[in-house]
Structure formats: C-alpha cells, structure tokens
Scaffold this active site. Structure first.
Site: not given
Length: 741
Positions: A545, A427
């Site tokens: 986050d 990712g």
C-alpha cells in the site's frame, strides 16, 4: 511576728513564680542565629544569615558590633544599623540629610550633599517600595542621581510663601515634595538645582533626603529646620532590601551553598535585583536559613490569630477546629456550634438500620460481581494474548535474543493516548486509526489501532513482529512494540513529527514552494526503504500500500516509509504468491485485480505514482481544470506519449530549470508504471537510479555546463526491441514507452 512571717512567705512565693516564668521564657526562646553565635548587638537582633563574626554569617552579611557605645550598636562599615528583619527582608540604617542654606539671595551659607554606595557584591539594594526621595524648602529643586542596573536621575521641586505654608501630612510640592526611586539602585548622591533662594529671609535652608516613607511625615514646623535638622544628629532612617545575590532559586537549588536550609521553607525570587530569599512555609515560623529553623506553629496556643471555639487539634503546618460532639457549625466563629437535635425516633432508627444492612449486603454483592467481572476480564485478556501469539512471541524473543520489541499492556496504551481521545488521532484509513501517544518516559510514539484483522493472518503475526522489529533502516519507521491482550492487536511505532508526504504536497500549505532537491531526496529515501524491504531484510517484505499518505516526513525533511504492515511477508517458496490484495485507488497495481496477487513489482508501480506526485504536486486521483476526475498515472503516461509531459509538471520545479533531469525522472516514473509487471524495474534498480539523479542535481558541473549534461545523463536508446536498456554512465535503465501500454 506572724504578719512578718506571712509577708516573707508571700515574697518567697512571688520570687519563685518570677524565676519559673524566666525559666519557661528561656526554654521557649529560639535563637535566630547560628549555634554558638551571638544573636544580638545591644538591643538589635542579629538573625542568620547575618552574623557578628565571619563564621557566623554568609559572605557579605557580616556585622560589626561596636561596644564603645552603651548599649553596643551594630554597624556595616561606618553605617549604623537600626534593625534587621527576615520577613520582609529589610535592614534599616541611619543616613545623613543633605542641606543647602543661604543668608541672602545669592550667597551660600553652607551646603552638604552626602552620598552612599552599596557594592554589587554585597546583598543590599535601596528599597524602592519603602523609601521616598524627599525635599523640603520654599525655593527648592533637589536631584537624586544614582547607579544600578542602569544610570538613574530624577528630582522634585518645592515652593512656598513662608514657614507656615503647606499642610501637615501632605508632601505634594508646597513646602515638601517626594518622588520614587527605581529597583536595583546601589549608589546615589544628592545635588541642587537652584543657586539662589528668594525666600532666604524666612526659610533660608533647603533639605533633601532618601528616607523611610513609613517613618517620615511632613510637618510645617520642619520648614524652620531647627528641630528637623537637629533630630537624630542630622540623620534619618533609610531602608535597604537584602537578598542572597548572584543566583536565581532554580540555580541556587542545584548548589551545595543553597541558603534555604530548613525543610519547611520556600525559595522565592528577590523583587529588587537579581537574587533570592527564603521564607518559612505556611503554618511554620522561625529562620528558614538555619537547619530545622522553621518550626510548626501551634495554632491552638494563639486563639487571637487562629480562633477556635470548639476542639482545636494542632497539625504539622496547619490545624483542625471542629465543633464538640453533638453540635455542628463553624467552630472558628464564636457561638456557631449549635446542638444537633435527635430527629430520628427509635422506629426510624430501626428502619435506617435495616436499610443500612440491606445496602451493605447489596454492596458486598456488587463487590463480588465486580471481582467476578475482573477475573473474567483478565481471562479474556489472557485468551486474546494466547490467540494473538503472545506466548509464542515471548519464546521467539527469548530464542532469538530479540530485545528491540516491547509488549505493551492495553492500560499502558490507553494512558498514552488519553483513552484513545479523538484529539490524539494522527490519521485514519480504511483499516484503522493512528494515534499519537506519550509513554511514561515522555517518549512520543504512534499507535496503530486496526478496525478488523483477518483471522487467517494471526498465525503469521508473531513472525511478522519479530522480522519488523529487526528492521533498522534510516528511511523505515521503526516498530517499537505491540499490544496482544486485545481482540485486534495494536502496533507501536516511532513518532515522526512532520506528518505525511500527502499533507506536505497537497495539504493546507499547498502554495508553499518545495525545492526540487527536497523532492528528489524524499524519492531517494522512499525508494531505498522499499528496496531494503524487498531485498535486504532477513525475509523480503512487501509493502502492498505504497502511497504518499504512508510516507512520513521527519524534522529534517527526510522520508520514512510507514504502515507496511505485518501481513505482507513474501512466501519462502518462490513459486507461491501473496494472496492478499490491498491498496488505494490511483496507486493499485493494475495486475492485482485480475490475478488477486501482489508482488514486489506492485510496490514499484505504486512508487511510480508517488514519484509523479512529487514532480507534479497533483494527487493520484485529481480534478483537472474542466472539473473532470482523472488518474494521475494515466494522464502522465498519455502526455509522455504526446511529448507534452511538461504541461503537467509543477511550475515551480520547471522554473528551477534542468528539464533534462526532469525528463529522466519522468521516464523512470513511466517505467515503474508499466502495465506488465515483468517490464517494471526492481526497487533496487529504481533506488540506484534515483540516487544517481539526485547526485546529478547537486553537481554544479551539470548545472553550469548544459552541453556536458546530455553526455552525463546519456541518450535514449534508438533500439526499441527491449523494454529496458542500460547506459554505461551511471548504469541507468531506460524504458521503451511504446511497449506494454
């Protein structure tokens, strides 16, 4: 007298030479049998694993030597053995011929139908590659029936007009026919198909046999039968394949009874039935079934098989053949080595020598530069290690007795990721990339490699690694180690195989159904992980986050929170705030932008968006049917105000039923999305509420008794003066959705 004396001297010399040759031959002879065991019976060699006595053979490989014959003959039971070979693994035996004779068209003059059985425990199988079932005659139909791994039956027919029919050397149905047999055949018998013979007057007998195809070649004279029938006492050679049975190579290698005893031997599977065979490796010969039985072949002693027209040097398992000095070419080919002409005169040699000296000097200079670069590289790594707190990390690990975190070198992580190959990327994000790595112990890991890092945060890096390494929660991705000898430190986490929650909900399998149970369990796992980070760790950690991209799904579809970073520790002084705003559009706490501060309630807001993703299966920033880009949080809160939240729910979970439960989940999500932080619940309260809702979903009583459902979940409070209220059943908090929006 002088002549007579000379003759006697020559005879004496001749006898001496013969004796020396015999001694040399005896010295070079290597027995293929076990030490102390006979390696011959008469004229037939008996190589191990075969043996004449039980102690001289492997089980099932025993041979009987019948000394009543002259010379003696080897037998297995009552079957006479012709010869035995190790490679290929064959044994030839004598087998009787079947015959069927008539003295007129319908009366049988005599018949013989021999059969033979090879017990499964014995190492033998009828060779399907060497043997052919063969029938002879002018009105003949012969069958062979057998048993191996399955029942077997086949046959062939032969026709002709008389004893001169057919073609010598051809067995295609005129006077002679042949057919093959299957693998793993252990028993067979012969039978006949015709009960009369219209050619009885010219060719009265039919013959059938399983025979070594390399031995037998059809001759038209065989139709008369006399010579053929009398040959070898009515017997023909038959080939058996043998092997060490009842185990494969892999199974046998783990056994102390593994038959391939020689060091320079290889094991390979039998091609005829279960079992394995041994063979000497290339460049060796002998008996692989004996200790040190495979000896090196001295190729230089056998120029016919291993031609060398130059200098031959024997090696273990091979040999070198080179042209003599001053020549070049392929020494294995006669006449290929040709003299090399001296193409370089003296001035040219001087020039070459000077050039070589310069090249050597340059080479040494390059080596010195490389060594200096290496030392500089090492110094840089040491400097990075110190800057990133490596020494302090070791001291902290020693003082706190931390052994769960490992400090990796850059080379280890480069090797684990194939030099950070793009094929290994799991990712990407605004702050870096995550790679899949495989360590030397074959353990799979995820390696986070950041692009940049705030210099002001490096002082806290060691404390953060120590704290994160002590986190041991089933729903938090575990930190395994770090790399400090690079400019920007890298973190090594456990590898989670099923990717992110974002891909699970919105990826290429978007149309695949996801049960409500699974969604609730993912929400429970994520909430419990964040609650643990906020309140249960030794020092509270803010994620900063929270989003579906940072929640991973394992092989059992359990959620694990990841990428909570090492730069979001809550200050020990409660009056301080974390002045580090990060986040993703659609998930970011609205109060972060004006205040430039993040708190635990910032994670709560982001979790509320993730909860909406789970029940709507829409992205945090999505495009509606009119191609308008919208915020999922804002859209959902607006629909809740209009009591139309069902319009945005995922159709699949609406079809599952339980709108009361979905109402509860929706209210909890809206509570988390309160504009004002103080009106949001804590993650611990969210986790407790999600746990109650998940248990209720599994409660059959709640599913089967809708009247009881309202009582179990409780009702919304009528008093809207407070932003939260608690119900005694499940101790649940509720949100007054009109306040703070």
């Amino acid at each position: 007298m002088a002549i007579r004396g000379s003759l006697e001297l020559w005879l004496l010399l001749l006898q001496t030479l013969i004796a020396l040759n015999a001694i040399t031959a005896a010295a070079n002879y290597t027995s293929l049998a076990l030490q102390g065991c006979d390696d011959k019976c008469g004229n037939v060699s008996i190589p191990y694993p075969f043996g004449i006595r039980p102690e001289c053979s492997l089980p099932g490989f025993d041979i009987t030597c019948n000394s009543s014959y002259s010379p003696p003959k080897p037998f297995n039971g009552n079957v006479e053995i012709i010869d035995i070979s190790l490679s290929p693994a064959h044994m030839r035996i004598y087998m009787y011929i079947a015959y069927n004779c008539f003295n007129r068209s319908s009366t049988v003059n005599g018949t013989s139908e021999p059969s033979i059985s090879l017990p499964e425990r014995l190492p033998y199988r009828f060779s399907d590659t060497r043997n052919k079932f063969t029938a002879l005659g002018c009105h003949t139909l012969a069958y062979i029936n057998g048993q191996g791994s399955d029942q077997f039956a086949t046959g062939c027919a032969s026709f002709c007009s008389g004893p001169e029919s057919g073609t010598t050397g051809s067995c295609t149905g005129i006077g002679c026919c042949q057919t093959s047999i299957p693998k793993d055949l252990r028993y067979y018998e012969v039978s006949w198909g015709f009960h009369d013979n219209i050619r009885w007057d010219s060719v009265p007998c039919s013959y059938a046999m399983l025979v070594d195809a390399e031995w037998y070649s059809f001759s038209t004279s065989d139709l008369s039968g006399f010579e053929f029938y009398k040959r070898n006492e009515k017997r023909v050679p038959l080939v058996l394949d043998w092997a060490v049975r009842n185990a494969t190579c892999q199974e046998a290698k783990a056994s102390p009874d593994f038959a391939c005893r020689s060091n320079n031997s290889d094991c390979y599977s039998s091609t005829n039935g279960l079992g394995y065979l041994c063979n000497c490796s290339q460049g060796y010969q002998g008996n692989p079934y004996l200790d040190n039985g495979c000896k090196d072949i001295n190729e230089c002693d056998d120029p016919k098989l291993y031609p060398c027209h130059g200098i031959c040097i024997n090696k273990q398992g091979s040999y070198d053949c080179a042209c003599p000095p001053g020549t070049k070419g392929n020494a294995t080919i006669s006449g290929s080595c040709t003299k090399v002409a001296d193409k370089f005169p003296l001035p040219a040699k001087i020039t070459v020598g000077i050039s070589a000296g310069i090249i050597i000097l340059l080479g040494f200079s390059c080596l010195i530069v490389i060594e200096l670069q290496k030392r500089k590289y090492v110094r840089e790594k040491d400097e990075y290690f110190k800057q990133n707190g490596g020494q302090r990390l070791y001291e902290e690990m020693r003082s706190r007795q931390v052994d769960t975190v490992r400090v990796f070198t850059e080379k280890e992580l480069e090797k684990a990721t194939d030099m950070f190959d793009n094929e290994r990327i799991l990712g990407t994000g605004g702050r870096g990339m995550v790679y899949k790595g495989i360590l030397d112990n074959n353990k799979e890991v995820a390696i986070k490699r950041s692009k940049v890092v705030d210099e002001s945060q490096k002082d806290e890096f060691v404390n953060e690694i120590i704290i994160l390494s002590q986190i041991n929660h089933k729903s938090v991705v575990r930190l395994l180690g770090c790399c400090l000898e690079v400019d920007i430190p890298m973190l090594v986490y456990e590898f989670i195989p099923n990717g992110t929650l974002f891909d699970f909900l919105h990826g290429k399998n978007r149309a695949s159904p996801i049960p409500l149970d699974t969604r609730l369990e993912i929400a429970v796992d994520s909430a419990e992980a964040l609650a643990y980070l906020h309140s249960s760790a030794s020092r509270s950690i803010l994620h900063g986050d929270v989003k579906s991209l940072n929640i991973l799904i394992d092989a059992n579809y359990k959620a694990k929170v990841s990428d909570f970073g090492a730069s979001t520790l809550v200050p020990l002084d409660k009056d301080e705030f974390v002045m580090f705003v990060q986040g993703t559009r659609g998930y970011l706490d609205p109060e972060c932008l004006p205040t430039q501060q993040i708190t635990e309630k910032s994670d709560v807001y982001s979790f509320g968006v993730v909860l909406l993703e789970l029940i709507t299966r829409k992205q945090a920033i999505y495009t509606d049917d009119s191609n308008e880009t919208k915020s999922l949080a804002a859209s959902f809160v607006s629909l809740m105000d209009q009591d139309r939240f069902r319009d945005i729910l995922d159709d699949q979970i609406v079809e599952e039923g339980g709108m009361e439960l979905l109402q509860e989940v929706a209210e909890l999500a809206v509570h988390c999305l309160s504009i004002k932080r103080k009106e949001r619940p804590t993650m611990k309260e969210v986790a407790e509420r999600m746990h109650i809702l998940s248990r209720f979903k599994h409660h059959q009583w709640g599913q089967k008794n809708p009247e009881e459902t309202e009582s179990l979940l409780g009702e919304m409070p009528t008093d809207a003066s407070d932003s939260t209220a608690y119900n005694s059943v499940g101790n649940r908090f509720m949100l007054n959705t009109d306040d703070g929006r």
